[in-house]
Design a protein around this motif. Structure first.
Motif, PDB file in Angstrom:
ATOM      1  N   HIS A   1      58.503  -5.409 -30.981  1.00  0.00           N
ATOM      2  CA  HIS A   1      57.049  -5.416 -30.811  1.00  0.00           C
ATOM      3  C   HIS A   1      56.646  -4.537 -29.633  1.00  0.00           C
ATOM      4  O   HIS A   1      55.653  -3.799 -29.709  1.00  0.00           O
ATOM      5  N   ARG A   2      57.403  -4.617 -28.568  1.00  0.00           N
ATOM      6  CA  ARG A   2      57.045  -3.834 -27.386  1.00  0.00           C
ATOM      7  C   ARG A   2      57.302  -2.348 -27.610  1.00  0.00           C
ATOM      8  O   ARG A   2      56.445  -1.510 -27.307  1.00  0.00           O
ATOM      9  N   LEU A   3      58.480  -2.004 -28.131  1.00  0.00           N
ATOM     10  CA  LEU A   3      58.870  -0.600 -28.220  1.00  0.00           C
ATOM     11  C   LEU A   3      58.049   0.176 -29.242  1.00  0.00           C
ATOM     12  O   LEU A   3      57.932   1.402 -29.138  1.00  0.00           O
ATOM     13  N   TYR A   4      57.491  -0.513 -30.244  1.00  0.00           N
ATOM     14  CA  TYR A   4      56.657   0.166 -31.235  1.00  0.00           C
ATOM     15  C   TYR A   4      55.174  -0.124 -31.048  1.00  0.00           C
ATOM     16  O   TYR A   4      54.366   0.198 -31.912  1.00  0.00           O
ATOM     17  N   ASP A   5      54.829  -0.726 -29.919  1.00  0.00           N
ATOM     18  CA  ASP A   5      53.422  -0.954 -29.629  1.00  0.00           C
ATOM     19  C   ASP A   5      52.726   0.394 -29.399  1.00  0.00           C
ATOM     20  O   ASP A   5      53.258   1.252 -28.674  1.00  0.00           O
ATOM     21  N   PRO A   6      51.565   0.638 -30.005  1.00  0.00           N
ATOM     22  CA  PRO A   6      50.881   1.935 -29.842  1.00  0.00           C
ATOM     23  C   PRO A   6      50.630   2.313 -28.392  1.00  0.00           C
ATOM     24  O   PRO A   6      50.752   3.490 -28.020  1.00  0.00           O
ATOM     25  N   LEU A   7      50.287   1.342 -27.552  1.00  0.00           N
ATOM     26  CA  LEU A   7      50.043   1.632 -26.141  1.00  0.00           C
ATOM     27  C   LEU A   7      51.322   2.098 -25.459  1.00  0.00           C
ATOM     28  O   LEU A   7      51.316   3.059 -24.676  1.00  0.00           O
ATOM     29  N   LEU A   8      52.439   1.422 -25.753  1.00  0.00           N
ATOM     30  CA  LEU A   8      53.717   1.806 -25.157  1.00  0.00           C
ATOM     31  C   LEU A   8      54.137   3.195 -25.613  1.00  0.00           C
ATOM     32  O   LEU A   8      54.598   4.016 -24.808  1.00  0.00           O
ATOM     33  N   LEU A   9      53.952   3.498 -26.897  1.00  0.00           N
ATOM     34  CA  LEU A   9      54.322   4.817 -27.399  1.00  0.00           C
ATOM     35  C   LEU A   9      53.463   5.906 -26.770  1.00  0.00           C
ATOM     36  O   LEU A   9      53.954   6.998 -26.462  1.00  0.00           O
ATOM     37  N   SER A  10      52.199   5.621 -26.560  1.00  0.00           N
ATOM     38  CA  SER A  10      51.330   6.583 -25.880  1.00  0.00           C
ATOM     39  C   SER A  10      51.810   6.830 -24.454  1.00  0.00           C
ATOM     40  O   SER A  10      51.808   7.966 -23.964  1.00  0.00           O
ATOM     41  N   ARG A  11      52.239   5.775 -23.799  1.00  0.00           N
ATOM     42  CA  ARG A  11      52.725   5.934 -22.424  1.00  0.00           C
ATOM     43  C   ARG A  11      54.023   6.720 -22.398  1.00  0.00           C
ATOM     44  O   ARG A  11      54.215   7.576 -21.520  1.00  0.00           O
ATOM     45  N   VAL A  12      54.936   6.448 -23.343  1.00  0.00           N
ATOM     46  CA  VAL A  12      56.193   7.202 -23.389  1.00  0.00           C
ATOM     47  C   VAL A  12      55.905   8.691 -23.517  1.00  0.00           C
ATOM     48  O   VAL A  12      56.522   9.524 -22.844  1.00  0.00           O
ATOM     49  N   GLN A  13      54.948   9.034 -24.373  1.00  0.00           N
ATOM     50  CA  GLN A  13      54.611  10.446 -24.550  1.00  0.00           C
ATOM     51  C   GLN A  13      53.967  11.020 -23.279  1.00  0.00           C
ATOM     52  O   GLN A  13      54.281  12.142 -22.862  1.00  0.00           O
ATOM     53  N   ASP A  14      53.092  10.258 -22.663  1.00  0.00           N
ATOM     54  CA  ASP A  14      52.455  10.727 -21.427  1.00  0.00           C
ATOM     55  C   ASP A  14      53.472  10.914 -20.307  1.00  0.00           C
ATOM     56  O   ASP A  14      53.370  11.853 -19.503  1.00  0.00           O
ATOM     57  N   LEU A  15      54.452  10.009 -20.238  1.00  0.00           N
ATOM     58  CA  LEU A  15      55.418  10.083 -19.155  1.00  0.00           C
ATOM     59  C   LEU A  15      56.255  11.352 -19.206  1.00  0.00           C
ATOM     60  O   LEU A  15      56.793  11.785 -18.181  1.00  0.00           O
ATOM     61  N   GLU A  16      56.376  11.951 -20.381  1.00  0.00           N
ATOM     62  CA  GLU A  16      57.141  13.188 -20.482  1.00  0.00           C
ATOM     63  C   GLU A  16      56.553  14.267 -19.576  1.00  0.00           C
ATOM     64  O   GLU A  16      57.274  15.173 -19.131  1.00  0.00           O
ATOM     65  N   LEU A  17      55.267  14.179 -19.296  1.00  0.00           N
ATOM     66  CA  LEU A  17      54.605  15.170 -18.436  1.00  0.00           C
ATOM     67  C   LEU A  17      54.707  14.815 -16.961  1.00  0.00           C
ATOM     68  O   LEU A  17      54.407  15.645 -16.099  1.00  0.00           O
ATOM     69  N   ARG A  18      55.115  13.596 -16.663  1.00  0.00           N
ATOM     70  CA  ARG A  18      55.109  13.121 -15.284  1.00  0.00           C
ATOM     71  C   ARG A  18      56.463  13.273 -14.586  1.00  0.00           C
ATOM     72  O   ARG A  18      56.563  13.051 -13.380  1.00  0.00           O
ATOM     73  N   TYR A  19      57.500  13.585 -15.357  1.00  0.00           N
ATOM     74  CA  TYR A  19      58.821  13.694 -14.756  1.00  0.00           C
ATOM     75  C   TYR A  19      58.970  15.001 -13.994  1.00  0.00           C
ATOM     76  O   TYR A  19      58.521  16.053 -14.451  1.00  0.00           O
TER      77      TYR A  19
ATOM     78  N   LEU B   1      53.060   4.239 -40.122  1.00  0.00           N
ATOM     79  CA  LEU B   1      52.803   5.311 -41.079  1.00  0.00           C
ATOM     80  C   LEU B   1      51.504   5.120 -41.847  1.00  0.00           C
ATOM     81  O   LEU B   1      50.728   6.062 -42.010  1.00  0.00           O
ATOM     82  N   VAL B   2      51.270   3.917 -42.341  1.00  0.00           N
ATOM     83  CA  VAL B   2      50.183   3.725 -43.302  1.00  0.00           C
ATOM     84  C   VAL B   2      48.943   3.057 -42.716  1.00  0.00           C
ATOM     85  O   VAL B   2      47.926   2.962 -43.404  1.00  0.00           O
ATOM     86  N   ASP B   3      49.012   2.592 -41.474  1.00  0.00           N
ATOM     87  CA  ASP B   3      47.865   1.886 -40.889  1.00  0.00           C
ATOM     88  C   ASP B   3      47.270   2.703 -39.751  1.00  0.00           C
ATOM     89  O   ASP B   3      47.701   2.582 -38.594  1.00  0.00           O
ATOM     90  N   PRO B   4      46.289   3.565 -40.028  1.00  0.00           N
ATOM     91  CA  PRO B   4      45.697   4.395 -38.971  1.00  0.00           C
ATOM     92  C   PRO B   4      44.966   3.587 -37.914  1.00  0.00           C
ATOM     93  O   PRO B   4      44.747   4.066 -36.809  1.00  0.00           O
ATOM     94  N   SER B   5      44.594   2.344 -38.234  1.00  0.00           N
ATOM     95  CA  SER B   5      43.885   1.520 -37.258  1.00  0.00           C
ATOM     96  C   SER B   5      44.806   1.024 -36.154  1.00  0.00           C
ATOM     97  O   SER B   5      44.350   0.468 -35.158  1.00  0.00           O
ATOM     98  N   ALA B   6      46.131   1.208 -36.348  1.00  0.00           N
ATOM     99  CA  ALA B   6      47.072   0.728 -35.338  1.00  0.00           C
ATOM    100  C   ALA B   6      46.957   1.499 -34.039  1.00  0.00           C
ATOM    101  O   ALA B   6      47.331   1.002 -32.976  1.00  0.00           O
ATOM    102  N   GLY B   7      46.433   2.720 -34.101  1.00  0.00           N
ATOM    103  CA  GLY B   7      46.304   3.520 -32.895  1.00  0.00           C
ATOM    104  C   GLY B   7      47.615   4.168 -32.520  1.00  0.00           C
ATOM    105  O   GLY B   7      48.556   4.230 -33.302  1.00  0.00           O
ATOM    106  N   GLY B   8      47.690   4.649 -31.287  1.00  0.00           N
ATOM    107  CA  GLY B   8      48.893   5.316 -30.841  1.00  0.00           C
ATOM    108  C   GLY B   8      48.866   6.797 -31.166  1.00  0.00           C
ATOM    109  O   GLY B   8      47.999   7.282 -31.903  1.00  0.00           O
TER     110      GLY B   8
END
Length: 237
Positions: free
Chosen positions: A106-124, A172-179
């Motif tokens: 639940h945590r690793l595939y949470d849209p907020l967490l995935l957004s942060r993982v992508q953002d962190l790539e710019l912070r290293y 994949l199929v639920d655009p309302s999930a965000g992320g």
């Protein structure tokens, strides 16, 4: 009581993935730190390796029948109230294990967490950042390892694979999930990779799988095909 370390340990370890330290140092403080410092890529990989071995690994949960048959219910109702709350007197081992595994999923595939993982790539400042493609690939390879080893899939693993499939299909199929949209694209890649592995295994001349595994993989293949078709239909309309 014995399972409590699983719950707390899994919850604590998973926080390092996509984690960021928040400091509230003031300007001018001696040795003042930056307000936001990403968890190092090495520590995130260490946390993911721990989860893939001890929570998502093929040998993560293995107990003898002797131990399982000793898990009798507590009878001290005046202390815990457990007798009145019990649905069954035998221990629901599959339910408990799946709930432990679902917690980090639940945590690793949470849209907020995935957004942060992508953002962190710019912070290293380091040259080898921990990335979202790395997270997706490592989880897929650990959870679906039997597609490589060509071995039967035990009941704990089948439940875990269904839970993982639900997460990928949801992205994949639920655009309302965000992320991030990249997460949806990576979920699509994972589903296709899993389907390819299943096809190679089930369509081999002599698959060395038990009946449970064959039925599970055949159902999984059908669900992936339906999800990919639904995603295409959503894009068209």
């Amino acid at each position: 009581q014995g399972f409590r370390p699983y719950w707390t340990g899994v919850g604590n370890v998973s926080r390092y993935i996509g984690g960021i330290y928040h400091h509230r140092d003031h300007v001018g403080d001696p040795n003042g730190r930056a307000p936001m410092v990403p968890v190092s890529a090495a520590r995130q990989r260490e946390a993911l390796a721990f989860l893939t071995e001890h929570v998502f690994g093929a040998k993560a949960f293995a107990w003898t029948p002797e131990l399982l048959n000793k898990l009798a219910p507590e009878r001290w109702s005046d202390f815990t109230g457990s007798v009145r709350k019990q649905r069954r007197i035998d221990y629901p081992i599959h339910e408990v294990v799946l709930n432990i595994q679902r917690q980090p999923l639940h945590r690793l595939y949470d849209p907020l967490l995935l957004s942060r993982v992508q953002d962190l790539e710019l912070r290293y400042e380091e040259r080898d950042p921990f990335t979202m493609p790395e997270l997706f690939a490592e989880l897929r390879q650990a959870i679906w390892a039997e597609l490589e080893t060509e071995t039967s899939i035990d009941s704990f693993r089948r439940n875990l694979q269904r839970a993982h499939l639900d997460k990928l299909v949801g992205l994949l199929v639920d655009p309302s999930a965000g992320g991030p949209e990249d997460a949806r694209a990576l979920a699509r890649v994972d589903l296709k990779e899993i389907a390819t592995g299943i096809n190679a295994l089930l369509d081999s001349p002599s698959p060395t799988l038990d009946a449970y595994s064959q039925a599970h993989l055949d159902e999984t293949r059908a669900l992936i095909a339906a999800a990919l078709a639904a995603e295409l239909e959503r894009k068209i309309h």
